[in-house]
Design a protein around this motif. Structure first.
Motif, short mmCIF file in Angstrom:
data_model
loop_
_atom_site.label_atom_id
_atom_site.label_comp_id
_atom_site.label_asym_id
_atom_site.label_seq_id
_atom_site.Cartn_x
_atom_site.Cartn_y
_atom_site.Cartn_z
N ALA A 154 -7.87 3.24 0.13
CA ALA A 154 -8.06 1.67 0.32
C ALA A 154 -7.21 0.98 1.33
CB ALA A 154 -7.33 1.07 -1.10
N ARG B 137 -11.91 9.76 2.92
CA ARG B 137 -12.40 10.16 1.61
C ARG B 137 -12.97 11.67 1.62
NH1 ARG B 137 -14.77 6.86 -2.76
NH2 ARG B 137 -14.96 5.23 -1.11
N PHE C 117 0.76 -1.25 -0.03
CA PHE C 117 0.04 0.01 -0.08
C PHE C 117 0.93 1.39 -0.01
CE2 PHE C 117 -3.17 -2.99 1.84
CZ PHE C 117 -4.02 -2.81 1.01
N ALA D 98 -12.76 4.93 6.17
CA ALA D 98 -12.43 4.91 4.75
C ALA D 98 -13.42 6.28 4.29
CB ALA D 98 -12.59 3.77 4.07
N ARG E 254 -9.44 1.52 4.41
CA ARG E 254 -10.68 0.35 4.25
C ARG E 254 -10.23 -0.89 4.61
NH1 ARG E 254 -15.43 1.05 2.60
NH2 ARG E 254 -14.69 2.98 1.56
N TYR E 255 -8.92 -1.40 4.10
CA TYR E 255 -8.10 -2.58 4.61
C TYR E 255 -8.01 -2.53 6.10
CZ TYR E 255 -4.24 -5.53 5.26
OH TYR E 255 -3.42 -6.47 5.90
N HIS F 226 -6.28 7.28 -3.87
CA HIS F 226 -7.25 6.22 -3.86
C HIS F 226 -6.38 4.96 -2.99
CE1 HIS F 226 -8.76 7.95 -7.64
NE2 HIS F 226 -10.00 7.55 -6.87
N GLY F 227 -5.13 4.98 -2.92
CA GLY F 227 -4.57 4.09 -2.35
C GLY F 227 -4.69 4.42 -0.81
#
Lengths: 212, 212
Positions: B106, B201, B89, B197, B109-110, B102-103
């Motif tokens: 992500a 965002r 990541f 996340a 979220r991970y 976006h990473g």
DNA sequence: GTCTATAAATTGATAGAC
DNA sequence: GTCTATCAATTTATAGAC
């Protein structure tokens, strides 16, 4: 504002003091609380020892436990005392949203002048994410309270059309609380390269249209 | 990316393993590291005991210390392993600023899908603000690295005119890192009322003009 | 209210047999 | 490579003298 008493059980309702103590020993209690704040601030609750507290205040460990019946009650007393002292920043903000924003920046600036307090809450709040921690419930309530107070403030701004498009009071409250906490961690790891109050101010300027 | 080796001293340079161990014992080492991550995640490094790690993995304490010479080296190995796993990541983001944003979402979220890892870093980073903590230098370097990586990403966006007015790459990097950390604390204290996340965002949308 | 002495438990780490 | 046995240190808390 939720008191810290719930951590270790009830005490004398009227005075807030342990039953049977008088004005004379309040100075000793205060000195113990000062030392305990320092000890718990660096390393958290579990890493801090009564021996270290006793050493700093020039007393024996049983003397500490005479004033505060256990280590967890000592922690509760430390948090309760900080709540009393910080209430001037927190309790009065919700009335006017603009004043509330200035109050948050003032709080951040005040915190930067008291590193020990920042260390205490930063270390403890992370440590207390474990449900078994003696201060877990205290911090859950504290965050609920802080988030609600900020929600009220941002709602006031929203009603006056002072929030930027797409910003809701709920999101603003969560993100501002997160920003204050996150800035504290970075500041503790490297205090030279970060101005907490200034970065918080910039954050609030992106949420609202008021001059801060 | 700074490795975790510096916490507890050098190890075998080529394999990354302790000298003299072979593939056969790697499974045991892996099981120990899994258990150690869980133990250190809830309560931090100081509150976690080798006995608890040994109990979870079904070994004795000396068996743990046979594979990792000390408790601090065990912590270093746990962090080193997470670094390897999370590098997918982190290491690849700086090239394109939009991909980097976006990473980050992500990654958030991970993280929400691996509570143990969030607990580990959240608890340890606060605990390690104390200079005497065995992982202090590791986290200082880690934050410098993360802040620099984000600075590069936001600089890329700035060069393409994708930052909102008044947002500098430096401020954006500090505030985004603070936001991610602060959201984690709130999320650990109450996992039901917060989407890390989604809130991250929203934060990135207020810093940049790209669609995230 | 403060002390010394001590209990009772837990900790990280070592020694040495197998 | 794993174990049992053990050490030495530290911890919170109590008992009881002064």
């Amino acid at each position: 504002m939720p008191t810290a008493e719930q951590i270790a059980g009830p005490r004398d309702a009227a005075s807030g003091r342990a039953r049977g103590s008088y004005a004379k020993s309040d100075a000793t209690r205060g000195a113990i609380l000062d030392a305990a704040l320092e000890v718990f601030a660096q390393g958290g609750y579990r890493a801090g020892s009564l021996r270290e507290v006793a050493s700093r205040v020039g007393l024996s460990e049983p003397a500490i436990l005479h004033h505060f019946r256990s280590k967890s009650r000592l922690l509760a007393a430390v948090l309760e005392r900080r709540d009393d002292h910080a209430s001037q920043f927190i309790d009065e903000v919700p009335e006017d949203g603009i004043d509330a924003m200035h109050g948050l920046v003032a709080l951040a600036r005040y915190n930067a002048s008291e590193p020990g307090v920042v260390e205490l809450y930063c270390t403890l709040s992370a440590e207390a994410t474990a449900p078994s921690h003696p201060a877990h419930d205290y911090f859950v309530r504290r965050y609920q309270m802080l988030r609600h107070a900020m929600f009220v403030s941002f709602s006031n701004l929203e009603a006056r059309g002072l929030l930027r498009p797409g910003v809701t009071p709920d999101l603003a409250a969560r993100s501002t609380l997160a920003m204050m906490d996150g800035l504290q961690v970075q500041w503790l790891l490297d205090r030279s390269t970060l101005d907490m109050a200034e970065d918080l101010r910039a954050h609030l300027r992106r949420l609202t249209t008021i001059e801060i």
